[in-house]
Design a protein around this motif. Structure first.
Motif, short mmCIF file in Angstrom:
data_model
loop_
_atom_site.label_atom_id
_atom_site.label_comp_id
_atom_site.label_asym_id
_atom_site.label_seq_id
_atom_site.Cartn_x
_atom_site.Cartn_y
_atom_site.Cartn_z
N CYS A 9 0.84 -1.20 0.00
CA CYS A 9 0.00 0.00 0.00
C CYS A 9 0.87 1.24 0.00
N VAL A 47 -5.24 5.87 2.42
CA VAL A 47 -4.36 4.80 1.97
C VAL A 47 -4.77 4.37 0.57
N ASP A 48 -3.78 3.99 -0.23
CA ASP A 48 -4.02 3.35 -1.53
C ASP A 48 -3.49 1.94 -1.42
N VAL A 49 -4.30 0.95 -1.77
CA VAL A 49 -3.85 -0.44 -1.70
C VAL A 49 -3.63 -1.00 -3.10
#
Length: 90
Positions: A9, A47-49
């Motif tokens: 992430c 958050v970016d996963v």
């Protein structure tokens, strides 16, 4: 290099290499990912996963999640153990 099939992430401030548990608040699925990038660039997101993490969490696009810090500085062995490719039908 970023690999969308790894359990990773992007987060603005958590230490690179930190392990976090991300829980999808809609279906309560959880995964453990490693912070390996900075972001997201969109201010309203926390958050970016990766694709693999999102698939296992059961969402596409955006959803509400909870983050739990597991280990702020894992050993290289711990990172390697959690860096397996997810089963995504690749």
């Amino acid at each position: 290099a970023f690999d969308m099939y790894q359990m990773t992430c992007a987060h603005r401030s958590l230490p690179l290499g930190a392990l976090i548990r991300i829980t999808n608040l809609r279906n309560h699925r959880s995964v453990v990912v490693r912070v390996n990038d900075r972001g997201p660039m969109v201010p309203s997101r926390i958050v970016d996963v990766s694709y693999a993490a999102a698939k296992l969490l059961g969402f596409r696009g955006m959803t509400r999640v909870r983050l739990d810090l597991i280990d702020p500085s894992p050993t290289p062995e711990e990172v390697a153990r959690l860096s397996w490719p997810a089963q995504t039908g690749r």
